[in-house]
Write an enzyme that holds these catalytic residues in place. Structure first.
Site, PDB file in Angstrom:
ATOM      1  CG  ASP A  30      -3.803  -6.885   2.485  1.00  0.00           C
ATOM      2  OD1 ASP A  30      -3.798  -6.545   3.685  1.00  0.00           O
ATOM      3  OD2 ASP A  30      -3.747  -6.077   1.532  1.00  0.00           O
ATOM      4  CB  SER A  34      -6.304   0.087   1.233  1.00  0.00           C
ATOM      5  OG  SER A  34      -5.224  -0.059   0.373  1.00  0.00           O
ATOM      6  N   GLY A  35      -8.878  -1.855   1.637  1.00  0.00           N
ATOM      7  CA  GLY A  35      -9.773  -2.390   2.657  1.00  0.00           C
ATOM      8  C   GLY A  35     -11.234  -2.314   2.290  1.00  0.00           C
ATOM      9  N   GLY A  78      -6.324   5.125  -0.858  1.00  0.00           N
ATOM     10  CA  GLY A  78      -7.469   5.468  -0.024  1.00  0.00           C
ATOM     11  C   GLY A  78      -8.611   4.486  -0.146  1.00  0.00           C
ATOM     12  CG  HIS A  97      -2.412  -2.888   3.143  1.00  0.00           C
ATOM     13  ND1 HIS A  97      -3.220  -3.577   2.259  1.00  0.00           N
ATOM     14  CD2 HIS A  97      -2.603  -1.583   2.857  1.00  0.00           C
ATOM     15  CE1 HIS A  97      -3.862  -2.733   1.473  1.00  0.00           C
ATOM     16  NE2 HIS A  97      -3.507  -1.506   1.822  1.00  0.00           N
TER      17      HIS A  97
END
Length: 255
Positions: free
Chosen positions: A116, A213-214, A211, A66
Site C-alpha cells: 500500500d 492515511s498516507g 484522514g 489506497h
C-alpha cells in the site's frame, strides 16, 4: 466480522475499507513536521483533505496507494507548509500532481492491504528553502526500529466517533513493535494479515484514524512508515499498521 479500516477521510466510510485523525495526540507547532503534506481531491469547485503524505524530494511525495486509486492525477493536489487546514498561514505551497505510480503489486482487496504505497510526482518543484517545507529521508533497507519510539502525524479524526477533521496538525509518539507482536495482537480479526512489508506502532489509547492515511511515521529522524490501516473506531486497542518504507526503497528511488 471484518473490522479493518483504511484511514481515508471520505464520506460514507465502511468498516471494510482501509486508514484516520490522530487519536490521543497533541497539536503540532507550525513547522514541526515540514515534510508533512495534505493530499487533497477536487469535488466540483472545491478541494477536500483526504490523506496525508511526505515530501521525499522537491518533486516527489510518498503516500498510500489506497488514497489515489479512484481518479486521474488532475483530480489531486498537495498543500505543503500547511499547519491549519482551514486557515491561511502564509507558509502554504499548493502544487498539482503530474503523475501517480502505485506499487504494481498493491492489492486493496487482499488481507492486510499489501504494498500500500504510491509515489506522486509534482507538476512543479516545491520550495524547500522555506523553514515550513523540507524533505524527509527514507529509512534504509533492512531498518528495524523495534523498541524505538516513533512519531506519527496527520489531520485525521481524533476519535472514531468524530464527524470532522481537526484544524491543527496532530501528532503522537508511539512505540514501534515487532511484526510478530503486531500479528499476535491482530490475531482473531479477519483480514488483519501482517507481512514483511508492514511496520507497526502500538500504545494503548493512541492511534491513527480517518484522514491520516498516507502520512508519515518517523523513527530516528527517518521516514519509516506510510499510514495504511487499523481497526474501525480508532480506539487504540490494536496496533496502527504502516507500509514499511525500508522494504520499498529501491522501488521508490526508481520512480
Amino acid at each position: 466480522m471484518k473490522l479493518l479500516l483504511c484511514f481515508v477521510a471520505l464520506a460514507g466510510l465502511v468498516a471494510s475499507e482501509p486508514s484516520q485523525r490522530i487519536v490521543g495526540g497533541s497539536n503540532a507547532y507550525a513547522g514541526q513536521f515540514p515534510w508533512q503534506v495534505s493530499l487533497q481531491r477536487s469535488s466540483g469547485l472545491s478541494w477536500s483533505h483526504i490523506c496525508g503524505g511526505s515530501l521525499i524530494a522537491n518533486n516527489r511525495v510518498l503516500t498510500a496507494a489506497h488514497c489515489v486509486t479512484a481518479t486521474s492525477p488532475g483530480s489531486y493536489r498537495v498543500v505543503l507548509g500547511n499547519h491549519r487546514l482551514n486557515n491561511v498561514d502564509g507558509t502554504e505551497q499548493t502544487i498539482y500532481i503530474s503523475s501517480i505510480v502505485n506499487h504494481p503489486n498493491y492489492n486493496g482487496n487482499a488481507a492486510g492491504y499489501p504494498n500500500d504505497i504510491s509515489v506522486m510526482r509534482l507538476s512543479s518543484n516545491a520550495n524547500t528553502g522555506s523553514s515550513a517545507v523540507s524533505t524527509i529521508g527514507l529509512a534504509p533497507s533492512g531498518s528495524s526500529f523495534t523498541g524505538q519510539t516513533c512519531t506519527i502525524s496527520g489531520w485525521g479524526r481524533t476519535s472514531g466517533s468524530s464527524s470532522s477533521l481537526p484544524n491543527i496538525l496532530q501528532y503522537v509518539a508511539m512505540g514501534k513493535i515487532s511484526n510478530a507482536d503486531c500479528s499476535s495482537r491482530w490475531s482473531g480479526i479477519s483480514g488483519a494479515t501482517i507481512n514483511s512489508g508492514h511496520i507497526c506502532v502500538y500504545q494503548s489509547g493512541k492511534s491513527a484514524c480517518n484522514g491520516d492515511s498516507g502520512g508519515p511515521m518517523i523513527c530516528n529522524g527517518m521516514l519509516a512508515g506510510v499510514t495504511s490501516w487499523g481497526i474501525s473506531g480508532c480506539g487504540g486497542n490494536y496496533p496502527s499498521v504502516y507500509t514499511r518504507v525500508s522494504q520499498f526503497v529501491s522501488w521508490i528511488n526508481s520512480i
